[in-house]
Design a protein around this motif. Sequence first.
Motif, PDB file in Angstrom:
ATOM      1  N   LEU A  19      40.185  53.714  56.161  1.00 53.23           N
ATOM      2  CA  LEU A  19      41.652  53.536  55.691  1.00 53.23           C
ATOM      3  C   LEU A  19      41.690  52.094  55.704  1.00 53.23           C
ATOM      4  O   LEU A  19      42.769  51.746  54.631  1.00 53.23           O
ATOM      5  CB  LEU A  19      42.432  54.240  56.837  1.00 53.23           C
ATOM      6  N   ALA A  20      41.264  51.014  56.202  1.00 55.35           N
ATOM      7  CA  ALA A  20      41.424  49.720  56.121  1.00 55.35           C
ATOM      8  C   ALA A  20      41.018  49.165  54.648  1.00 55.35           C
ATOM      9  O   ALA A  20      41.633  48.389  53.914  1.00 55.35           O
ATOM     10  CB  ALA A  20      40.914  49.008  57.217  1.00 55.35           C
ATOM     11  N   ASN A  21      39.924  49.977  54.469  1.00 56.03           N
ATOM     12  CA  ASN A  21      39.366  49.436  52.921  1.00 56.03           C
ATOM     13  C   ASN A  21      40.163  50.086  52.000  1.00 56.03           C
ATOM     14  O   ASN A  21      40.066  49.452  50.928  1.00 56.03           O
ATOM     15  CB  ASN A  21      37.795  50.169  52.924  1.00 56.03           C
ATOM     16  N   LEU A  22      40.881  50.932  52.270  1.00 60.50           N
ATOM     17  CA  LEU A  22      41.849  51.441  50.905  1.00 60.50           C
ATOM     18  C   LEU A  22      43.015  50.760  51.133  1.00 60.50           C
ATOM     19  O   LEU A  22      43.746  50.436  49.866  1.00 60.50           O
ATOM     20  CB  LEU A  22      42.274  52.923  51.488  1.00 60.50           C
ATOM     21  N   ALA A  23      43.421  50.094  52.053  1.00 61.19           N
ATOM     22  CA  ALA A  23      44.647  49.326  52.291  1.00 61.19           C
ATOM     23  C   ALA A  23      44.366  47.926  51.610  1.00 61.19           C
ATOM     24  O   ALA A  23      45.491  47.299  51.208  1.00 61.19           O
ATOM     25  CB  ALA A  23      45.410  49.195  53.618  1.00 61.19           C
ATOM     26  N   VAL A  24      43.272  47.440  51.902  1.00 63.54           N
ATOM     27  CA  VAL A  24      42.987  45.992  51.463  1.00 63.54           C
ATOM     28  C   VAL A  24      42.423  45.998  50.033  1.00 63.54           C
ATOM     29  O   VAL A  24      41.260  46.654  49.861  1.00 63.54           O
ATOM     30  CB  VAL A  24      42.266  45.473  52.402  1.00 63.54           C
ATOM     31  N   PRO A  25      42.894  45.382  48.953  1.00 63.29           N
ATOM     32  CA  PRO A  25      42.357  45.436  47.649  1.00 63.29           C
ATOM     33  C   PRO A  25      41.251  44.604  47.550  1.00 63.29           C
ATOM     34  O   PRO A  25      41.026  43.513  48.365  1.00 63.29           O
ATOM     35  CB  PRO A  25      43.619  44.689  46.620  1.00 63.29           C
ATOM     36  N   PRO A  26      40.162  44.940  46.782  1.00 64.63           N
ATOM     37  CA  PRO A  26      38.872  44.172  46.686  1.00 64.63           C
ATOM     38  C   PRO A  26      39.117  42.534  46.307  1.00 64.63           C
ATOM     39  O   PRO A  26      39.987  42.462  45.572  1.00 64.63           O
ATOM     40  CB  PRO A  26      38.091  45.076  45.584  1.00 64.63           C
ATOM     41  N   ALA A  27      38.260  41.948  47.010  1.00 70.55           N
ATOM     42  CA  ALA A  27      38.378  40.619  46.725  1.00 70.55           C
ATOM     43  C   ALA A  27      38.110  40.400  45.263  1.00 70.55           C
ATOM     44  O   ALA A  27      37.414  40.828  44.552  1.00 70.55           O
ATOM     45  CB  ALA A  27      37.540  39.766  47.595  1.00 70.55           C
ATOM     46  N   LEU A  28      38.912  39.447  44.289  1.00 71.15           N
ATOM     47  CA  LEU A  28      38.564  38.992  43.086  1.00 71.15           C
ATOM     48  C   LEU A  28      37.007  38.167  42.968  1.00 71.15           C
ATOM     49  O   LEU A  28      36.773  37.399  44.196  1.00 71.15           O
ATOM     50  CB  LEU A  28      39.481  38.153  42.420  1.00 71.15           C
ATOM     51  N   PRO A  29      36.212  38.268  42.110  1.00 68.66           N
ATOM     52  CA  PRO A  29      35.009  37.666  42.181  1.00 68.66           C
ATOM     53  C   PRO A  29      35.283  36.060  42.056  1.00 68.66           C
ATOM     54  O   PRO A  29      36.110  35.556  41.302  1.00 68.66           O
ATOM     55  CB  PRO A  29      34.000  38.005  41.038  1.00 68.66           C
ATOM     56  N   ASP A  30      34.533  35.143  42.778  1.00 66.26           N
ATOM     57  CA  ASP A  30      34.695  33.671  42.642  1.00 66.26           C
ATOM     58  C   ASP A  30      33.983  33.451  41.366  1.00 66.26           C
ATOM     59  O   ASP A  30      32.674  33.317  41.226  1.00 66.26           O
ATOM     60  CB  ASP A  30      33.985  33.294  43.735  1.00 66.26           C
ATOM     61  N   ILE A  31      34.617  32.805  40.378  1.00 66.24           N
ATOM     62  CA  ILE A  31      34.071  32.389  39.090  1.00 66.24           C
ATOM     63  C   ILE A  31      34.182  30.807  39.008  1.00 66.24           C
ATOM     64  O   ILE A  31      33.992  30.506  38.102  1.00 66.24           O
ATOM     65  CB  ILE A  31      34.840  32.995  37.806  1.00 66.24           C
ATOM     66  N   THR A  32      34.635  30.263  40.112  1.00 61.67           N
ATOM     67  CA  THR A  32      34.420  28.794  40.099  1.00 61.67           C
ATOM     68  C   THR A  32      33.335  28.016  39.565  1.00 61.67           C
ATOM     69  O   THR A  32      33.392  27.397  38.686  1.00 61.67           O
ATOM     70  CB  THR A  32      34.938  28.423  41.371  1.00 61.67           C
ATOM     71  N   ALA A  33      32.188  28.555  40.053  1.00 65.38           N
ATOM     72  CA  ALA A  33      30.851  27.902  39.406  1.00 65.38           C
ATOM     73  C   ALA A  33      30.613  28.194  37.972  1.00 65.38           C
ATOM     74  O   ALA A  33      30.311  27.164  37.360  1.00 65.38           O
ATOM     75  CB  ALA A  33      29.740  28.498  40.368  1.00 65.38           C
ATOM     76  N   GLU A  34      31.020  29.286  37.569  1.00 58.08           N
ATOM     77  CA  GLU A  34      30.954  29.605  36.217  1.00 58.08           C
ATOM     78  C   GLU A  34      31.699  28.718  35.371  1.00 58.08           C
ATOM     79  O   GLU A  34      31.286  28.246  34.334  1.00 58.08           O
ATOM     80  CB  GLU A  34      31.139  31.259  35.795  1.00 58.08           C
ATOM     81  N   VAL A  35      33.217  28.582  36.016  1.00 59.15           N
ATOM     82  CA  VAL A  35      34.155  27.778  35.082  1.00 59.15           C
ATOM     83  C   VAL A  35      33.726  26.396  35.011  1.00 59.15           C
ATOM     84  O   VAL A  35      33.557  25.766  34.182  1.00 59.15           O
ATOM     85  CB  VAL A  35      35.475  28.001  35.598  1.00 59.15           C
ATOM     86  N   GLU A  36      33.245  26.039  36.156  1.00 61.51           N
ATOM     87  CA  GLU A  36      32.748  24.410  36.122  1.00 61.51           C
ATOM     88  C   GLU A  36      31.312  24.353  35.302  1.00 61.51           C
ATOM     89  O   GLU A  36      31.643  22.996  34.653  1.00 61.51           O
ATOM     90  CB  GLU A  36      32.359  24.081  37.654  1.00 61.51           C
ATOM     91  N   ALA A  37      30.502  25.132  35.411  1.00 63.93           N
ATOM     92  CA  ALA A  37      29.306  25.064  34.735  1.00 63.93           C
ATOM     93  C   ALA A  37      29.648  24.995  32.977  1.00 63.93           C
ATOM     94  O   ALA A  37      29.189  24.161  32.288  1.00 63.93           O
ATOM     95  CB  ALA A  37      28.325  26.131  34.805  1.00 63.93           C
ATOM     96  N   GLU A  38      30.644  25.975  32.650  1.00 69.40           N
ATOM     97  CA  GLU A  38      30.886  26.110  31.176  1.00 69.40           C
ATOM     98  C   GLU A  38      31.935  24.670  30.843  1.00 69.40           C
ATOM     99  O   GLU A  38      31.587  24.180  29.616  1.00 69.40           O
ATOM    100  CB  GLU A  38      31.752  27.258  30.820  1.00 69.40           C
ATOM    101  N   SER A  39      32.684  24.281  31.798  1.00 69.46           N
ATOM    102  CA  SER A  39      33.197  22.988  31.167  1.00 69.46           C
ATOM    103  C   SER A  39      32.423  22.010  31.269  1.00 69.46           C
ATOM    104  O   SER A  39      32.298  20.945  30.316  1.00 69.46           O
ATOM    105  CB  SER A  39      34.288  22.600  32.523  1.00 69.46           C
ATOM    106  N   LYS A  40      31.419  21.594  32.128  1.00 70.88           N
ATOM    107  CA  LYS A  40      30.368  20.785  32.117  1.00 70.88           C
ATOM    108  C   LYS A  40      29.686  21.045  30.771  1.00 70.88           C
ATOM    109  O   LYS A  40      29.479  19.600  30.247  1.00 70.88           O
ATOM    110  CB  LYS A  40      29.516  20.676  33.210  1.00 70.88           C
ATOM    111  N   ARG A  41      29.190  21.834  30.304  1.00 70.56           N
ATOM    112  CA  ARG A  41      28.537  22.165  29.175  1.00 70.56           C
ATOM    113  C   ARG A  41      29.221  21.745  27.836  1.00 70.56           C
ATOM    114  O   ARG A  41      29.037  21.140  27.119  1.00 70.56           O
ATOM    115  CB  ARG A  41      27.976  23.660  28.713  1.00 70.56           C
TER     116      ARG A  41
END
Length: 129
Positions: free
Chosen positions: A70-92
């Motif tokens: 029931l707790a898993n139904l009550a808590v929305p799943p965490a969003l994926p952490d895309i920080t590393a992907e965004v940083e890598a794309e910005s660097k490129r």
Amino acid sequence: MTADETIVFLTRAALLDPRMKRVDPAEYADMAIAWADLLDDVPLEVALAALRKHYRESSDTITPARIVDLANLAVPPALPDITAEVEAESKRAQLAAAGVTEAEYEAHRFDAAWIAARFQTREIEATDA
């Protein structure tokens, strides 16, 4: 939940379901510790909401597994952490704009003179164009 919060939870559960009641203090303490070990990542408020939902829908004794479900139904799943992907794309993108490959950057990233010369060359080329 902490051990103290688990005691609050189990007391509330025992008020709703006499099968949860423990008379022997040692048995009650053991039960609280066992449940706390299983529910250490479930906040008390979420567990109490699960308790309420469970006993509104079922006459079965609640279990730690049911609370987690029931707790898993009550808590929305965490969003994926895309920080590393965004940083890598910005660097490129920055390196491409400067005309520098990642290999060149890694080879010279601590060489201030090379970086200054490389960017100065890019600026001169840009103004000549």
